[in-house]
Design a protein around this motif. Structure first.
Motif, mmCIF file in Angstrom:
data_model
loop_
_atom_site.group_PDB
_atom_site.id
_atom_site.type_symbol
_atom_site.label_atom_id
_atom_site.label_comp_id
_atom_site.label_asym_id
_atom_site.label_seq_id
_atom_site.Cartn_x
_atom_site.Cartn_y
_atom_site.Cartn_z
ATOM 1 N N GLU A 168 -54.760 -20.342 -16.271
ATOM 2 C CA GLU A 168 -55.695 -19.333 -16.744
ATOM 3 C C GLU A 168 -55.783 -19.318 -18.270
ATOM 4 N N GLN A 169 -54.658 -19.642 -18.923
ATOM 5 C CA GLN A 169 -54.626 -19.562 -20.377
ATOM 6 C C GLN A 169 -53.545 -20.491 -20.923
ATOM 7 N N VAL A 170 -53.815 -21.076 -22.093
ATOM 8 C CA VAL A 170 -52.816 -21.842 -22.837
ATOM 9 C C VAL A 170 -52.439 -20.990 -24.037
ATOM 10 N N LEU A 171 -51.145 -20.858 -24.286
ATOM 11 C CA LEU A 171 -50.660 -20.003 -25.371
ATOM 12 C C LEU A 171 -49.830 -20.807 -26.348
ATOM 13 N N PHE A 172 -50.012 -20.574 -27.642
ATOM 14 C CA PHE A 172 -49.135 -21.142 -28.654
ATOM 15 C C PHE A 172 -47.953 -20.187 -28.793
ATOM 16 N N THR A 173 -46.746 -20.662 -28.559
ATOM 17 C CA THR A 173 -45.571 -19.819 -28.763
ATOM 18 C C THR A 173 -44.915 -20.112 -30.102
ATOM 19 N N ASN A 174 -45.317 -21.228 -30.720
ATOM 20 C CA ASN A 174 -44.850 -21.589 -32.061
ATOM 21 C C ASN A 174 -45.890 -22.536 -32.638
ATOM 22 N N PHE A 175 -46.250 -22.355 -33.884
ATOM 23 C CA PHE A 175 -47.265 -23.186 -34.526
ATOM 24 C C PHE A 175 -46.882 -23.376 -35.987
ATOM 25 N N VAL A 176 -46.441 -24.595 -36.340
ATOM 26 C CA VAL A 176 -45.993 -24.850 -37.711
ATOM 27 C C VAL A 176 -46.770 -26.025 -38.283
ATOM 28 N N LEU A 177 -47.427 -25.813 -39.401
ATOM 29 C CA LEU A 177 -48.102 -26.870 -40.175
ATOM 30 C C LEU A 177 -47.279 -27.109 -41.423
ATOM 31 N N GLN A 178 -47.018 -28.395 -41.717
ATOM 32 C CA GLN A 178 -46.232 -28.686 -42.918
ATOM 33 C C GLN A 178 -46.850 -29.846 -43.643
ATOM 34 N N ARG A 215 -54.167 -7.841 -8.235
ATOM 35 C CA ARG A 215 -53.993 -8.888 -9.234
ATOM 36 C C ARG A 215 -52.529 -9.293 -9.270
ATOM 37 N N GLN A 216 -52.300 -10.586 -9.104
ATOM 38 C CA GLN A 216 -50.933 -11.085 -9.076
ATOM 39 C C GLN A 216 -50.351 -11.117 -10.485
ATOM 40 N N ALA A 217 -49.035 -11.131 -10.545
ATOM 41 C CA ALA A 217 -48.341 -11.157 -11.828
ATOM 42 C C ALA A 217 -48.521 -12.519 -12.496
ATOM 43 N N ALA A 218 -48.517 -12.504 -13.808
ATOM 44 C CA ALA A 218 -48.670 -13.746 -14.577
ATOM 45 C C ALA A 218 -47.370 -14.541 -14.530
ATOM 46 N N LEU A 219 -47.506 -15.851 -14.402
ATOM 47 C CA LEU A 219 -46.379 -16.787 -14.430
ATOM 48 C C LEU A 219 -46.556 -17.675 -15.645
ATOM 49 N N TYR A 220 -45.480 -17.988 -16.329
ATOM 50 C CA TYR A 220 -45.545 -18.796 -17.537
ATOM 51 C C TYR A 220 -44.701 -20.049 -17.364
ATOM 52 N N GLN A 221 -45.272 -21.180 -17.786
ATOM 53 C CA GLN A 221 -44.565 -22.451 -17.758
ATOM 54 C C GLN A 221 -44.498 -22.972 -19.194
ATOM 55 N N GLU A 222 -43.296 -22.979 -19.751
ATOM 56 C CA GLU A 222 -43.094 -23.504 -21.110
ATOM 57 C C GLU A 222 -43.215 -25.023 -21.076
ATOM 58 N N LEU A 223 -43.883 -25.588 -22.044
ATOM 59 C CA LEU A 223 -43.992 -27.043 -22.172
ATOM 60 C C LEU A 223 -42.959 -27.470 -23.214
ATOM 61 N N MET A 224 -41.791 -27.840 -22.726
ATOM 62 C CA MET A 224 -40.698 -28.218 -23.615
ATOM 63 C C MET A 224 -40.447 -29.702 -23.510
ATOM 64 N N PRO A 225 -40.105 -30.399 -24.540
ATOM 65 C CA PRO A 225 -39.893 -29.958 -25.916
ATOM 66 C C PRO A 225 -41.227 -29.718 -26.622
ATOM 67 N N ALA A 226 -41.144 -29.170 -27.820
ATOM 68 C CA ALA A 226 -42.337 -28.873 -28.609
ATOM 69 C C ALA A 226 -43.069 -30.168 -28.962
ATOM 70 N N PHE A 227 -44.368 -30.059 -29.128
ATOM 71 C CA PHE A 227 -45.192 -31.204 -29.519
ATOM 72 C C PHE A 227 -45.113 -31.370 -31.032
ATOM 73 N N VAL A 228 -44.928 -32.609 -31.484
ATOM 74 C CA VAL A 228 -44.904 -32.901 -32.921
ATOM 75 C C VAL A 228 -45.852 -34.077 -33.147
ATOM 76 N N VAL A 229 -46.837 -33.858 -34.031
ATOM 77 C CA VAL A 229 -47.766 -34.931 -34.399
ATOM 78 C C VAL A 229 -47.842 -34.994 -35.918
ATOM 79 N N THR A 269 -48.358 -37.500 -45.866
ATOM 80 C CA THR A 269 -48.084 -37.324 -44.447
ATOM 81 C C THR A 269 -47.788 -35.856 -44.181
ATOM 82 N N ARG A 270 -48.526 -35.293 -43.227
ATOM 83 C CA ARG A 270 -48.358 -33.885 -42.847
ATOM 84 C C ARG A 270 -47.959 -33.830 -41.376
ATOM 85 N N TYR A 271 -47.322 -32.745 -40.989
ATOM 86 C CA TYR A 271 -46.834 -32.608 -39.623
ATOM 87 C C TYR A 271 -47.318 -31.307 -38.984
ATOM 88 N N LEU A 272 -47.466 -31.371 -37.684
ATOM 89 C CA LEU A 272 -47.779 -30.199 -36.883
ATOM 90 C C LEU A 272 -46.751 -30.127 -35.759
#
Length: 172
Positions: free
Chosen positions: A162-172, A66-80, A88-91
């Motif tokens: 293989e997987q999508v990960l939330f590294t930060n999740f803010v609801l306001q 099994r090969q090692a996991a590689l991670y690709q950060e999706l920068m900048p963060a998504f804001v909707v 008005t609320r933000y994510l």
């Protein structure tokens, strides 16, 4: 003379008491040494079994590595933004993609603008109230993974991610 007999009897009782105490201490020491040796033998025998299993695993070279996991950060963060209950609320979400295929991940990086667009549209289409629960967040993760894998299949010919990960999740 009777006095001497009672003293001799007390000495014999004290001698027997001391002898019993010495025998009990010796037995306790022997028990402690025995438990120590037994515990050491038990631990070492487990290590021998693990060492014996390693050559068997090494000889079975047919097993896939099994090969090692590689991670690709999706920068900048998504804001909707959302309109929820008249306000008005933000994510804000930071995401990372996990893959084990470096070449496929490099191919997918070329299509990053399309990937980010799909994820922004997915995030903006969510129900704000649903995102407040753990189940809603998990459903969003699954939808994001499906969307990313669909794009990867179209553009690279395989499901690279293989997987999508939330590294930060803010609801306001």
């Amino acid at each position: 003379m009777a006095k001497k007999d009672t003293v001799t009897g007390d000495d014999q009782g004290a001698g027997k008491g001391k002898l019993k105490l010495i025998v009990l201490i010796v037995l306790a020491l022997l028990l402690a040494v025995g438990l120590s040796i037994g515990g050491t033998w038990f631990v070492l025998s487990k290590g021998d079994k693990a060492a014996d299993a390693e050559p068997a695993a090494a000889s079975a070279s047919a097993a896939p590595v099994r090969q090692a996991a590689l991670y690709q950060e999706l920068m900048p963060a998504f804001v909707v933004n959302f309109n929820y209950q008249g306000r008005t609320r933000y994510l804000q979400v930071s995401m990372a993609l996990m893959s084990r295929d470096a070449a496929g991940l490099d191919k997918l990086k070329v299509h990053m603008p399309v990937l980010r667009n799909r994820l922004v549209m997915l995030l903006a289409g969510q129900d704000f109230a649903a995102l407040q629960s753990a189940l809603g967040k998990e459903m969003l993760l699954q939808q994001a993974l499906a969307s990313v894998q669909e794009l990867a299949q179209q553009e690279t010919g395989g499901t690279v991610v293989e997987q999508v990960l939330f590294t930060n999740f803010v609801l306001q």
